[in-house]
Write a protein that holds these residues in place. Structure first.
Motif, PDB file in Angstrom:
ATOM      1  N   ARG A   1       2.058 -12.721  68.089  1.00  0.00           N
ATOM      2  CA  ARG A   1       0.711 -12.818  68.652  1.00  0.00           C
ATOM      3  C   ARG A   1      -0.198 -13.704  67.803  1.00  0.00           C
ATOM      4  O   ARG A   1      -0.889 -14.590  68.318  1.00  0.00           O
TER       5      ARG A   1
ATOM      6  N   SER B   1       1.660 -14.942  74.564  1.00  0.00           N
ATOM      7  CA  SER B   1       0.965 -13.999  75.443  1.00  0.00           C
ATOM      8  C   SER B   1       1.609 -12.623  75.350  1.00  0.00           C
ATOM      9  O   SER B   1       2.743 -12.465  74.877  1.00  0.00           O
ATOM     10  N   LYS B   2       0.895 -11.616  75.848  1.00  0.00           N
ATOM     11  CA  LYS B   2       1.411 -10.247  75.842  1.00  0.00           C
ATOM     12  C   LYS B   2       2.709 -10.148  76.640  1.00  0.00           C
ATOM     13  O   LYS B   2       3.647  -9.464  76.227  1.00  0.00           O
ATOM     14  N   ASN B   3       2.779 -10.830  77.781  1.00  0.00           N
ATOM     15  CA  ASN B   3       3.985 -10.765  78.607  1.00  0.00           C
ATOM     16  C   ASN B   3       5.201 -11.318  77.868  1.00  0.00           C
ATOM     17  O   ASN B   3       6.289 -10.736  77.918  1.00  0.00           O
TER      18      ASN B   3
ATOM     19  N   SER C   1       0.899 -14.875  86.294  1.00  0.00           N
ATOM     20  CA  SER C   1       0.009 -14.330  85.256  1.00  0.00           C
ATOM     21  C   SER C   1      -1.318 -15.091  85.232  1.00  0.00           C
ATOM     22  O   SER C   1      -2.369 -14.514  84.940  1.00  0.00           O
ATOM     23  N   GLU C   2      -1.274 -16.392  85.538  1.00  0.00           N
ATOM     24  CA  GLU C   2      -2.495 -17.192  85.584  1.00  0.00           C
ATOM     25  C   GLU C   2      -3.350 -16.826  86.787  1.00  0.00           C
ATOM     26  O   GLU C   2      -4.583 -16.839  86.718  1.00  0.00           O
TER      27      GLU C   2
ATOM     28  N   SER D   1      -5.209 -13.375  86.272  1.00  0.00           N
ATOM     29  CA  SER D   1      -6.243 -13.412  85.233  1.00  0.00           C
ATOM     30  C   SER D   1      -7.351 -14.423  85.535  1.00  0.00           C
ATOM     31  O   SER D   1      -8.263 -14.605  84.728  1.00  0.00           O
TER      32      SER D   1
ATOM     33  N   THR E   1      -6.036 -20.514  82.145  1.00  0.00           N
ATOM     34  CA  THR E   1      -5.574 -20.103  80.822  1.00  0.00           C
ATOM     35  C   THR E   1      -4.092 -19.764  80.928  1.00  0.00           C
ATOM     36  O   THR E   1      -3.715 -18.790  81.571  1.00  0.00           O
TER      37      THR E   1
ATOM     38  N   LYS F   1       0.113 -20.097  79.063  1.00  0.00           N
ATOM     39  CA  LYS F   1       0.881 -19.504  77.965  1.00  0.00           C
ATOM     40  C   LYS F   1       0.261 -19.872  76.627  1.00  0.00           C
ATOM     41  O   LYS F   1      -0.201 -20.987  76.430  1.00  0.00           O
TER      42      LYS F   1
ATOM     43  N   HIS G   1      -2.453 -18.860  75.475  1.00  0.00           N
ATOM     44  CA  HIS G   1      -3.917 -18.989  75.634  1.00  0.00           C
ATOM     45  C   HIS G   1      -4.365 -20.447  75.711  1.00  0.00           C
ATOM     46  O   HIS G   1      -5.535 -20.746  75.456  1.00  0.00           O
TER      47      HIS G   1
END
Length: 298
Positions: free
Chosen positions: A15, A21-23, A150-151, A154, A170, A172, A174
């Motif tokens: 991280r 990313s969290k995923n 995921s984009e 979010s 935003t 992979k 960030h």
């Protein structure tokens, strides 16, 4: 120190140091936890510092009976990364996966949909339902802008720059990029945002989240998968599709209509153009047309 402490430290490293990313971190962690479960089921007590190549090989062999070569290669890659981290932190001097061969998986071309199939998929949305306008706007955005799921979930209202014709995405790690958004996609987002989203009881912290579920919370990735799978079944589409299929189709249709690979790379948010080459699904007929059109000896 036990496995859980090493895993937590590794997650922090991914991280903070690598900006994942969290995923992505969850996917890396899943591979390590699968190894821990194997050790527990076989009553093998060993720390990550002491685990041997032989034990890892036993684990890989057991996994090979359950998953396909592509998944097996991903697990090996994930574990190699974990043990490389332990070497980096001076916990180990060698990687127990160093000599373990990754199975050959071949180059898998992604599935794509034709323009007619995408039109049919979107036309199958029940616009009289509470979520109809939202679902149409989401699918138009996935296909019209080539977003990752995921984009999409979010995406913020403050990311909409319609006057300029762009969305701020935003991706992979960030990393942010601006993606062009067409008039049709803008229209459907605007309809949902101005006439349907306003009816929701929006939960605190999600006031700026664009696409919401019926309870006013951010949608999950799994929900997007379900929506698309249900629509595919409704039109009897005999293909296994996911949100990423719309992203693949976005790239393919751009390329087939004359867009250059570098522009597609920027819109998809790929670090390497090699990744973009895998995403686009070319047939031989199109390659012949490119040669005949653009080569001086064509």
């Amino acid at each position: 120190m036990n496995w859980s402490i090493f895993i937590r430290n590794y997650q922090s490293y991914l991280r903070i140091e690598r900006g994942l990313s969290k995923n992505t971190i969850d996917n890396y962690t899943f591979d390590i936890e699968r190894l821990c479960l194997f050790l527990e089921e076989n009553a093998i007590t060993v720390s990550p510092i002491k685990i041997s190549e032989e034990t890892i090989q036993q684990f890989i062999y057991s996994v090979s009976k359950e998953v396909n070569p592509r998944s097996q290669a991903r697990i090996i890659s994930g574990l190699k990364s974990f043990f490389s981290y332990l070497i980096f932190e001076d916990y180990r001097t060698n990687n127990p996966l160093e000599l373990i061969e990754t199975p050959k998986t071949g180059r898998k071309l992604p599935d794509t949909l034709s323009i007619d199939e995408i039109d049919s998929l979107i036309a199958a949305i029940d616009l009289d339902s509470n979520e109809g306008e939202r679902n149409r706007a989401m699918l138009e955005t996935l296909y019209g802008c080539g977003l990752r799921v995921s984009e999409l979930v979010s995406l913020k209202i403050s990311d909409l720059f319609f006057d300029e014709g762009f969305l701020k995405i935003t991706g992979k790690g960030h990393k942010q990029r601006f993606v062009p958004v067409g008039n049709l996609t803008q229209k459907y987002i605007q309809i949902y945002k101005d006439y349907k989203r306003t009816d929701l009881n929006i939960k605190k912290g999600h006031e700026d989240t664009l696409f919401l579920n019926r309870r006013g919370n951010q949608l999950s990735r799994a929900m997007i998968f379900t929506i698309i799978k249900d629509l595919a079944a409704k039109i009897e589409l005999n293909k296994s599709i996911s949100p990423h299929t719309l992203r693949h189709s976005f790239a393919t249709h751009l390329l087939e209509n004359g867009a250059d690979l570098r522009s597609i790379q920027l819109m998809l948010g790929h670090e390497s153009i090699t990744t973009t080459e895998i995403y686009v699904h070319l047939d031989r007929k199109f390659l012949r047309e490119v040669m005949n059109t653009f080569h001086p000896r064509g």
